[in-house]
Motif scaffolding. Structure first.
Motif, PDB file in Angstrom:
ATOM      1  N   GLN A 182       0.516  -1.071  -0.244  1.00 37.59           N
ATOM      2  CA  GLN A 182      -0.042  -0.026  -0.478  1.00 37.59           C
ATOM      3  C   GLN A 182       0.622   1.158  -0.352  1.00 37.59           C
ATOM      4  O   GLN A 182       1.942   1.217   1.235  1.00 37.59           O
ATOM      5  CB  GLN A 182      -0.710  -0.034   1.443  1.00 37.59           C
ATOM      6  N   LEU A 183       0.756   2.077  -0.869  1.00 44.79           N
ATOM      7  CA  LEU A 183       1.664   3.382  -1.059  1.00 44.79           C
ATOM      8  C   LEU A 183       0.831   4.313  -0.957  1.00 44.79           C
ATOM      9  O   LEU A 183      -0.249   4.648  -1.141  1.00 44.79           O
ATOM     10  CB  LEU A 183       2.168   3.484  -2.316  1.00 44.79           C
ATOM     11  N   PRO A 184       1.514   6.089  -0.236  1.00 44.35           N
ATOM     12  CA  PRO A 184       0.494   6.961   0.527  1.00 44.35           C
ATOM     13  C   PRO A 184       0.475   7.769  -1.376  1.00 44.35           C
ATOM     14  O   PRO A 184       0.614   7.421  -2.252  1.00 44.35           O
ATOM     15  CB  PRO A 184       1.542   7.513   1.043  1.00 44.35           C
ATOM     16  N   ASP A 185       0.173   8.856  -0.988  1.00 43.39           N
ATOM     17  CA  ASP A 185      -0.058   9.683  -1.950  1.00 43.39           C
ATOM     18  C   ASP A 185       1.834   9.880  -2.673  1.00 43.39           C
ATOM     19  O   ASP A 185       2.294  10.439  -2.259  1.00 43.39           O
ATOM     20  CB  ASP A 185      -0.208  10.668  -2.304  1.00 43.39           C
ATOM     21  N   ILE A 186       2.378   9.658  -3.216  1.00 43.53           N
ATOM     22  CA  ILE A 186       3.636   9.137  -4.057  1.00 43.53           C
ATOM     23  C   ILE A 186       3.857  10.769  -5.130  1.00 43.53           C
ATOM     24  O   ILE A 186       5.164  10.667  -4.490  1.00 43.53           O
ATOM     25  CB  ILE A 186       4.249   8.593  -4.495  1.00 43.53           C
ATOM     26  N   HIS A 237      11.357   3.820  -1.182  1.00 42.29           N
ATOM     27  CA  HIS A 237      11.542   2.445  -2.007  1.00 42.29           C
ATOM     28  C   HIS A 237      10.521   2.744  -3.412  1.00 42.29           C
ATOM     29  O   HIS A 237      10.841   2.279  -4.365  1.00 42.29           O
ATOM     30  CB  HIS A 237      11.242   1.639  -1.667  1.00 42.29           C
ATOM     31  N   TRP A 238       9.414   3.398  -3.208  1.00 38.54           N
ATOM     32  CA  TRP A 238       8.789   3.461  -4.560  1.00 38.54           C
ATOM     33  C   TRP A 238       8.960   4.145  -6.042  1.00 38.54           C
ATOM     34  O   TRP A 238       9.281   4.115  -6.706  1.00 38.54           O
ATOM     35  CB  TRP A 238       6.530   4.099  -4.134  1.00 38.54           C
ATOM     36  N   CYS A 239       9.845   5.022  -5.418  1.00 39.15           N
ATOM     37  CA  CYS A 239      10.862   5.902  -6.077  1.00 39.15           C
ATOM     38  C   CYS A 239      11.286   5.463  -7.474  1.00 39.15           C
ATOM     39  O   CYS A 239      12.039   5.219  -8.573  1.00 39.15           O
ATOM     40  CB  CYS A 239      11.338   7.159  -6.645  1.00 39.15           C
ATOM     41  N   TYR A 240      12.248   3.683  -6.734  1.00 34.54           N
ATOM     42  CA  TYR A 240      12.814   2.735  -7.201  1.00 34.54           C
ATOM     43  C   TYR A 240      11.890   1.711  -8.016  1.00 34.54           C
ATOM     44  O   TYR A 240      12.673   0.526  -8.597  1.00 34.54           O
ATOM     45  CB  TYR A 240      13.940   2.262  -6.672  1.00 34.54           C
ATOM     46  N   THR A 241      10.562   1.713  -8.061  1.00 38.44           N
ATOM     47  CA  THR A 241       9.701   0.579  -8.183  1.00 38.44           C
ATOM     48  C   THR A 241       8.367   0.693  -8.931  1.00 38.44           C
ATOM     49  O   THR A 241       7.914  -0.078  -9.590  1.00 38.44           O
ATOM     50  CB  THR A 241       9.362  -0.419  -7.025  1.00 38.44           C
ATOM     51  N   GLU A 243       4.220   4.683 -11.106  1.00 39.42           N
ATOM     52  CA  GLU A 243       3.447   5.457 -12.115  1.00 39.42           C
ATOM     53  C   GLU A 243       4.672   6.965 -11.366  1.00 39.42           C
ATOM     54  O   GLU A 243       4.396   7.866 -12.229  1.00 39.42           O
ATOM     55  CB  GLU A 243       2.374   6.228 -10.902  1.00 39.42           C
ATOM     56  N   TRP A 244       5.609   6.601 -10.661  1.00 41.58           N
ATOM     57  CA  TRP A 244       6.757   7.757 -10.209  1.00 41.58           C
ATOM     58  C   TRP A 244       7.498   7.725 -11.967  1.00 41.58           C
ATOM     59  O   TRP A 244       7.743   8.632 -12.328  1.00 41.58           O
ATOM     60  CB  TRP A 244       7.763   6.612  -9.390  1.00 41.58           C
ATOM     61  N   HIS A 245       8.019   6.444 -12.257  1.00 46.68           N
ATOM     62  CA  HIS A 245       8.873   5.948 -13.660  1.00 46.68           C
ATOM     63  C   HIS A 245       8.151   6.903 -14.820  1.00 46.68           C
ATOM     64  O   HIS A 245       8.995   7.480 -15.392  1.00 46.68           O
ATOM     65  CB  HIS A 245       8.802   4.590 -14.120  1.00 46.68           C
ATOM     66  N   ARG A 246       6.973   6.795 -14.851  1.00 47.83           N
ATOM     67  CA  ARG A 246       6.307   7.505 -15.754  1.00 47.83           C
ATOM     68  C   ARG A 246       6.015   8.980 -15.814  1.00 47.83           C
ATOM     69  O   ARG A 246       6.691   9.976 -16.717  1.00 47.83           O
ATOM     70  CB  ARG A 246       4.565   7.464 -15.869  1.00 47.83           C
ATOM     71  N   THR A 278      12.027   0.040 -17.656  1.00 49.14           N
ATOM     72  CA  THR A 278      10.377  -0.283 -17.057  1.00 49.14           C
ATOM     73  C   THR A 278      11.425   0.069 -15.629  1.00 49.14           C
ATOM     74  O   THR A 278      12.555   1.000 -15.166  1.00 49.14           O
ATOM     75  CB  THR A 278      10.268  -1.433 -16.656  1.00 49.14           C
ATOM     76  N   PRO A 279      10.447   0.589 -14.560  1.00 51.92           N
ATOM     77  CA  PRO A 279      11.007   0.787 -13.291  1.00 51.92           C
ATOM     78  C   PRO A 279      12.259  -0.046 -12.982  1.00 51.92           C
ATOM     79  O   PRO A 279      13.047   0.767 -11.983  1.00 51.92           O
ATOM     80  CB  PRO A 279       9.784   0.736 -12.609  1.00 51.92           C
TER      81      PRO A 279
END
Ligand code: FES
Ligand SMILES: [Fe+2]
Length: 390
Positions: free
Chosen positions: A3-7, A28-32, A35-38, A297-298
């Protein structure tokens, strides 16, 4: 599933924005995260200039090189009118045109239905259209791609609004490209491959010296650096040394002489630069090498590696013997960084943010530079957002 917060909420990055030593690493989500990747592709990669090769790779009429930029195939070719850059895609039904990374051609022929283009991109032959009274070859010329040369380095951009390349990279030409005489360099080896890691991990490892005495124990060892300020979309660290850093410690006296005509800091050491976003370029007194990263990809990155020497070194009778030492050491170091970035990626999902040590302060600056672009104005709230590259 995590579950991620509003990234894209800047609050989640307040600790990355803090000054050292309090600052924390990127979540960690910046690397996986897809949405961040896009968002990185749109905010960082699309508006950028991307390195594709050296002007010296296109020495004569018909010489070409191919590349892939943001998933789009491009080709650069030397025509009678100088270098031209096109989408590497047939105007009939889109087949790729030139397949090899580099070569020479008299014209450009599509393998599918044999449409033929001139080196200037003009459609010369279009089998199947002979009977058509409406077919207009001029409307089926190759599609131009915006390109530029900066001191022997060739770049393309898919953004018509990107600033001119010399403006984009600020004082890079004056501080690095001209003093090291990059335009004199010849590429002797290139290769491309894929890694199971986020592109930022490789840029980060390029710009910190903490790992060299651990990961590169037998190939580099300690490599102290300073980080001079820069203007434009690049960042650099400088390692001062009497010996080339491109050879293993016990062989550093067995290298090539310095590039003829280098000046200033280029005589005293090596610049390790990242030309944003993913072009890592090392300019040493006697050689140059690059490791270019493109996110696919991410968690998957295409890596392009190139090794270069000044043309004067290629003519030496001992070239084969001496260059083999460099290539052995380069291959080893690249393998070591390839390995550690994939290894790091495996540990990141769901991890708690870590910290930056003093020898990783440039990584902190890079990560803040990325936040500036991805979060835009909303993320630029704290004083420590200043002082990032650019
Ligand atoms: S797709 Fe190229 S000639 Fe048909
Ligand atoms: Fe490294």
């Amino acid at each position: 599933m995590l579950q991620l917060p509003d990234i894209f909420d800047a609050q989640n990055y307040a600790r990355v924005r803090s000054a050292l030593p309090e600052a924390q690493t990127m979540p960690h989500w910046c690397y996986t995260s897809p949405e961040w990747h896009r968002r990185e592709i749109d905010a960082i990669f699309r508006p950028a200039w991307h390195f594709v090769g050296l002007a010296s790779m296109l020495p004569s009429r018909g010489s070409f090189l191919t590349a892939e930029t943001l998933g789009q195939p491009v080709l650069l070719v030397r025509s009678d009118q100088g270098i031209r850059a096109f989408r590497n895609s047939c105007r009939h039904r889109g087949s790729i045109l030139l397949e090899e990374a580099q070569g020479t051609c008299g014209g450009i022929r599509c393998q599918y239905h044999s449409w033929v283009y001139s080196l200037e991109g003009k459609l010369l032959r279009a089998p199947g259209t002979e009977e058509s009274s409406t077919f207009d070859p001029e409307r089926h010329a190759l599609t131009d791609v915006r390109w530029a040369e900066l001191e022997g380095l060739l770049f393309v951009t898919l953004d018509e609004n990107a600033p001119p390349v010399d403006q984009y990279f600020g004082d890079f030409a004056e501080r690095v490209a001209r003093p090291y005489r990059i335009a004199e360099m010849a590429c002797v080896h290139r290769r491309s491959y894929h890694l199971a890691s986020n592109w930022k991990l490789y840029v980060e490892v390029d710009m910190e010296t903490l790992h060299t005495k651990h990961i590169h124990r037998g190939s580099i060892g300690e490599q102290p650096v300073v980080s001079p300020p820069t203007s434009g979309e690049w960042i650099t660290v400088f390692h001062e040394s009497d010996h080339t850093p491109a050879l293993a410690p016990g062989e550093r006296h067995l290298g090539f002489p310095a590039t003829p005509g280098i000046s200033g800091a280029a005589n005293r050491g090596t610049h390790f630069s990242v030309l944003a976003p993913g072009f890592f370029l090392v300019t040493a007194p006697d050689c140059m090498w690059w490791i270019q990263k493109y996110p696919e990809t991410p968690t998957r990155t295409r890596v392009d590696v190139g090794y270069c020497f000044p043309r004067a070194s290629l003519d030496r009778p001992d070239y084969a013997e001496v260059s083999a030492r460099y290539i052995r050491r380069w291959d080893q170091v690249v393998r070591e960084d390839d390995w550690i970035t994939e290894f790091q990626q495996r540990g990141l999902p769901g991890s708690t943010p870590g910290c930056y040590t003093p020898e990783e302060h440039v990584v902190h600056r890079l990560d803040n530079w990325i936040l500036d672009r991805v979060l835009g104005a909303a993320g630029d709230r704290t004083p420590s957002a200043q002082g990032v590259p650019g």
